[in-house]
Design an enzyme around this catalytic site. Structure first.
Site, short mmCIF file in Angstrom:
data_model
loop_
_atom_site.label_atom_id
_atom_site.label_comp_id
_atom_site.label_asym_id
_atom_site.label_seq_id
_atom_site.Cartn_x
_atom_site.Cartn_y
_atom_site.Cartn_z
N LYS A 77 18.13 36.85 -6.59
CA LYS A 77 17.70 37.54 -5.14
C LYS A 77 18.60 37.32 -5.01
CE LYS A 77 14.11 38.42 -2.51
NZ LYS A 77 12.26 37.53 -2.31
N SER A 153 9.15 41.42 -2.59
CA SER A 153 10.41 41.41 -1.72
C SER A 153 11.64 42.06 -3.33
CB SER A 153 11.63 40.89 -0.32
OG SER A 153 11.14 39.53 -1.13
N SER A 177 5.86 38.07 -3.40
CA SER A 177 7.33 38.40 -3.43
C SER A 177 7.66 38.57 -5.33
CB SER A 177 9.23 38.17 -2.90
OG SER A 177 8.45 38.85 -1.56
#
Length: 597
Positions: A77, A153, A177
């Site tokens: 990420k 996210s 997330s």
């Protein structure tokens, strides 16, 4: 969709050992495959073969037998640093070029894993939807249907794993997330215990609550990644030392579910039906459902964005907001800017409120061993989200926002598919540092709810795991057996029955002098012994010493051979204790003796 290379970690390692594949051919294939799915907007930065050459050259000097993640491709990420790759947190004005890997990336690379690139996310990890990423990256699309949200996210990490572009991926999980995108893409999403993995090199969201999360094809592969990533980082003040002992999950466990009136599916009958099926499947694994009052969990969840913790998000981004407010998406800036207005009084009041809620929530563990909830109420299309961007995002955190505030570990497990063909997940959670117990239970539940991996046609292979971390096996053969007078010495130490089995055919049993309670002595005799019934209990490591200290002579703990040839620690008797004792071997064990009395 089909893949030509099976990216399961055990499968790849076997292919490398046999010479059928090399890391270089896998990397080349995956970079080409990534280009086929560019419309999903999974990547912010995708490495080139030239970028990855140093990783591949290093692997040529070693082998899969030396490195546990040799040649395993993974994604990161883009709020976690990878040396040589930019970090943006989905905000171009924030871009920087780290010279050092984040600690968790360094651990994985040292174990042989290859980072293919940085994945898309809701800007500054503020969102659970996957659409809060500006151009040139844009909204990350669901791996099954691009009309639907991917979840956030950590959107790109989930989608890259689900599309078969990597074997696993790293995300972060402050409010859900790492679990929401897993649920929407038919993956395992592990949110380890807060502080289990180092967060050094991770762009802060709420620094006191941030976790590195793992997206994996199976629970077993998530455990493999977790074990490598759990290295102690002396430079991270947020990392926590795990306890020396863990309470194992009983064979017949109790799982809590919210009362029906406390469940929210946003009117989605299909989601409600999938959750009901997850309950039934847990029951088929030996679980007993217990309805609990879920209100303290729901109340704690609201504190995350309605309380002062949003100030942590403001602290992390305030220089950029103050100097370049338009560098952030309006919705991201709106959420984060709320953190500028709090006071110390607000912060302390919220801490007092959280303390009271945690006290109530923790009382639930007196009734249950593990909790089960939906991961989200439902899933939305991208168009639905545009119409209600804040309300729908908030709703997705119903079952996730409280987890780090209350200091629990959690895992999202696929729970099946809706009539739309979209997947959803359920969440298992337990107190802190019970990550391995959760992974073990997830490894058994997952094959009952899904046959395939992510959005692929790859057959799911999920061998059952056994949670042994922080526990010691102890074989008992007498008064410590279930229901007998000394069994409380095990149960009071949070030990659980692991197995009822038999010894090898080389043991004799004697009734020892003394008591009450009456006690047997088991003695190995390879010439005239028999197989005797025994129980194996799993004792938390930090309780083992006090248990052994209470064992009176002539008994002690030594090694006992089982009928299957395995040796375990268990009760044995010194030969001196057998002098004058009555042999009871012929009665077939201690319970046989008690029945004969």
């Amino acid at each position: 969709m089909k893949t030509t290379i099976n990216l399961d970690i055990p499968s790849l390692l076997q292919a490398y050992r046999s010479g059928n594949l090399t890391p270089a051919t896998v990397v080349s294939h995956l970079l080409q495959r990534a280009a086929e799915f560019s419309d999903h907007n999974a990547w912010i930065f995708l490495a080139s073969e030239e970028d990855l050459a140093p990783y591949l050259e290093r692997l040529q000097q070693t082998s899969p037998d030396e490195l546990p993640l040799y040649g395993i491709p993974f994604a990161v990420k883009d709020n976690i640093d990878v040396a040589g790759m930019p970090t943006t947190a989905a905000c171009e004005a924030y871009r920087y070029h780290p010279e050092r890997h984040a600690a968790v990336v360094e651990a994985l690379v040292s174990a042989g894993a290859i980072p293919l690139g940085k994945t898309n996310l809701d800007q500054f990890a503020t969102g659970l939807v996957g659409t809060r990423s500006p151009e040139p990256w844009g909204a990350c699309h669901n791996s099954f249907n691009t009309d639907y949200i991917s979840g956030g996210s950590s959107s790109g990490s989930a989608v890259a794993t689900a599309l078969g572009l990597v074997s696993f991926a790293l995300g972060t999980d402050t409010a859900g997330s790492g679990r929401v995108p897993a649920a929407f893409n038919n993956l395992i999403g592990l949110k380890p215990t807060l502080g289990r993995l180092s967060v050094r090199g991770v762009v802060p969201a709420c620094q006191s609550l941030d976790c590195v999360a793992i997206f994996a094809r199976t629970a077993g592969q998530a455990q493999s990644v977790l074990s490598v990533a759990s290295e102690t980082d002396l430079d991270d003040p947020w990392q926590r030392e795990p306890p020396t002992g863990n309470r194992p999950l009983p064979e017949h466990f109790r799982f809590g579910i919210p009362a029906d009136e406390q469940l929210d599916f946003d009117g989605d009958k299909g989601a409600r039906a999938l959750f009901a099926e997850s309950i039934r499947q847990l029951e088929s694994l030996g679980g007993e459902r217990v309805t609990v009052d879920f209100q303290p969990f729901l109340d704690a969840a609201r504190l995350l964005y309605e309380g002062p913790w949003v100030a942590e998000r403001y602290l992390a981004t305030s220089p950029l907001i103050q100097e370049q407010p338009n560098a952030l998406l309006a919705v991201t800036r709106g959420v984060i800017s709320q953190g500028a207005d709090g006071s110390a009084t607000d912060a302390f009041q919220a801490q007092y409120r959280l303390k009271a809620l945690k006290h109530r929530a923790d009382r639930v563990w007196e009734q249950v061993d593990v909790m089960l909830t939906p991961t989200t109420p439902t899933i939305y299309t991208i168009d639905q989200l545009k119409q209600e961007p804040v309300a729908h995002n908030s709703r997705l955190g119903t079952y996730t926002n409280f987890m780090n505030l209350l200091d629990y570990s959690a895992i999202s497990v696929p729970s099946g598919f809706l009539d739309t063909g979209l997947p959803l997940g359920c969440t298992l959670f337990m107190p802190a540092f019970q990550d391995e117990a959760l992974l073990a239970l997830a490894s058994r539940l997952h094959p009952l709810t899904s046959d395939t991996v992510g959005a692929l046609e790859d057959t799911l292979v999920s061998p059952a795991l056994t949670a042994t971390v922080g526990t010691i096996e102890v074989l008992v053969c007498g008064a410590h057996l279930t229901g007998l007078p000394l069994n409380h010495q095990l149960t009071s130490r949070n030990a659980v029955l692991s197995e009822t089995t038999e010894t090898a055919s080389c043991y004799r049993m004697y009734l020892l002098a003394g008591g009450p309670p009456l006690r047997p002595g088991m003695f190995r005799d390879e010439t005239s012994g028999i197989s005797l019934p025994v129980e194996i209990w799993r004792v938390p490591e930090d309780q083992f010493g006090s248990f052994v200290a209470g064992i009176p002579a002539p008994l002690g703990i030594g090694k006992v051979e089982l009928a299957n040839g395995r040796w375990v620690s268990g009760f044995i008797c010194e030969p001196i204790g057998l002098e004058g004792a009555d042999e009871i071997t012929h009665l077939g064990g201690w319970r046989g003796f008690l029945e004969s009395c």
